[in-house]
Design a protein around this motif. Sequence first.
Motif, short mmCIF file in Angstrom:
data_model
loop_
_atom_site.label_atom_id
_atom_site.label_comp_id
_atom_site.label_asym_id
_atom_site.label_seq_id
_atom_site.Cartn_x
_atom_site.Cartn_y
_atom_site.Cartn_z
N THR A 243 0.86 -1.17 0.00
CA THR A 243 0.00 0.00 0.00
C THR A 243 0.90 1.23 0.00
O THR A 243 2.09 1.12 0.26
CB THR A 243 -0.95 -0.03 1.21
N MET A 244 0.33 2.37 -0.33
CA MET A 244 1.11 3.61 -0.36
C MET A 244 0.72 4.51 0.81
O MET A 244 -0.47 4.62 1.12
CB MET A 244 0.86 4.37 -1.67
N GLN A 245 1.70 5.12 1.41
CA GLN A 245 1.42 6.06 2.50
C GLN A 245 2.15 7.37 2.21
O GLN A 245 3.36 7.37 2.00
CB GLN A 245 1.91 5.50 3.84
N ASP A 246 1.39 8.47 2.18
CA ASP A 246 2.02 9.79 2.08
C ASP A 246 2.13 10.34 3.49
O ASP A 246 1.12 10.48 4.19
CB ASP A 246 1.19 10.73 1.21
N VAL A 247 3.35 10.62 3.91
CA VAL A 247 3.59 11.12 5.27
C VAL A 247 3.96 12.59 5.15
O VAL A 247 4.94 12.94 4.49
CB VAL A 247 4.75 10.33 5.93
N TYR A 248 3.14 13.46 5.76
CA TYR A 248 3.41 14.91 5.72
C TYR A 248 4.12 15.29 7.01
O TYR A 248 3.71 14.88 8.10
CB TYR A 248 2.09 15.69 5.57
#
Length: 339
Positions: A243-248
């Motif tokens: 899965t993809m996770q965008d971490v800000y």
Amino acid sequence: MGYILTKEDFDQVIRNLLKSYRIFAPVRKKGAGRFTDVDAVIYDEITEGTQIELEAKSDYSAKEFLLPLSETLFYFTEQEVKEADLDKRPVLFFARSCDLNAIRRTDQIYLANGDARDPFYQRRRDLIRYVLIGCPQSYENCFCVSMDSNRWDGDYAFSVEYSDGQIRSDVADDSFDGFFAQVSGLEKTSISPAYVTENKVKADIPDQIPASVIKSDLWDEYTTRCINCGRCNFVCPTCTCFTMQDVYYSDNGRAGERRRVAASCMVDGYTDVAGGGSYRKKNGERMRFKVLHKISDFKKRFGYQMCVGCGRCDDVCPEYISFTNIIKKVSRESREVES
Ligand code: SF4
Ligand code: SF4
């Protein structure tokens, strides 16, 4: 042609190789196993030959170098994207036949499944040369012979195999001979890597699995037995989902990084969709999806089986669910439909 080495000779060869290569191999981690005081054998980067575990089957597969559990792919700001750095030094990768055959399957998924190649997988894959670990005997739960993955017919730099206190090594790529020749007193001899010709556990997979098996109540048992922990996926050398996770970043909400994180078709959330929907809520339905993907759907698309018969899913399941027992049930029902 190859060499028969003492442990000290082998350590010297590894020291020679470490000047040119990073080396990833199975390593024994004391007390890190499933139960108290039980070791785990996992893949790790080594700094000396004595760290390499050549006798036991690894609990986790070799895939973790190519597909880390969590990997930052790139960093982003409002204006720019920067690919994450990767150590570009060449890698020697110690693996048994089943695991090399498993990498052939992950190559298929990431590099030859449609027009696009996955560049983040490719850049890791381009770094590695194989060192084949010979398998003089089968381990508990292995069924590699049934899955045709007991032999490695591809390329490798050299092989290693522990036997009677010695290490037997077939140097298949002449360019590696110098690393052995530097060790004084070694003489060349004829060596062939050992491979297993029979397993106690066998899997007889039907050529055709009728649609009725998909709807069969054989899967219901796993709705209650399976606790959807996902262990079977994480140890499997051919499970490739992510899965993809965008971490800000908290101090700048407009910058961050994108991570690829391993996913499991057996755990909650895998089939969640927008609007609160979720496919395959029951563990039995998840089991059906996983099993048929491994022994039917992949083959329909690519012409050979996905499962390599390493038996790790059986080794690790806390509910003692046996993959080969499920295959037996699928086979029996498929044949009943045929007759
Ligand atoms: S390891 Fe066993 S209990 Fe856990 S998800 Fe897999 S089959 Fe189910
Ligand atoms: S499904 Fe089980 S036996 Fe087959 S490759 Fe995966 S872990 Fe190994």
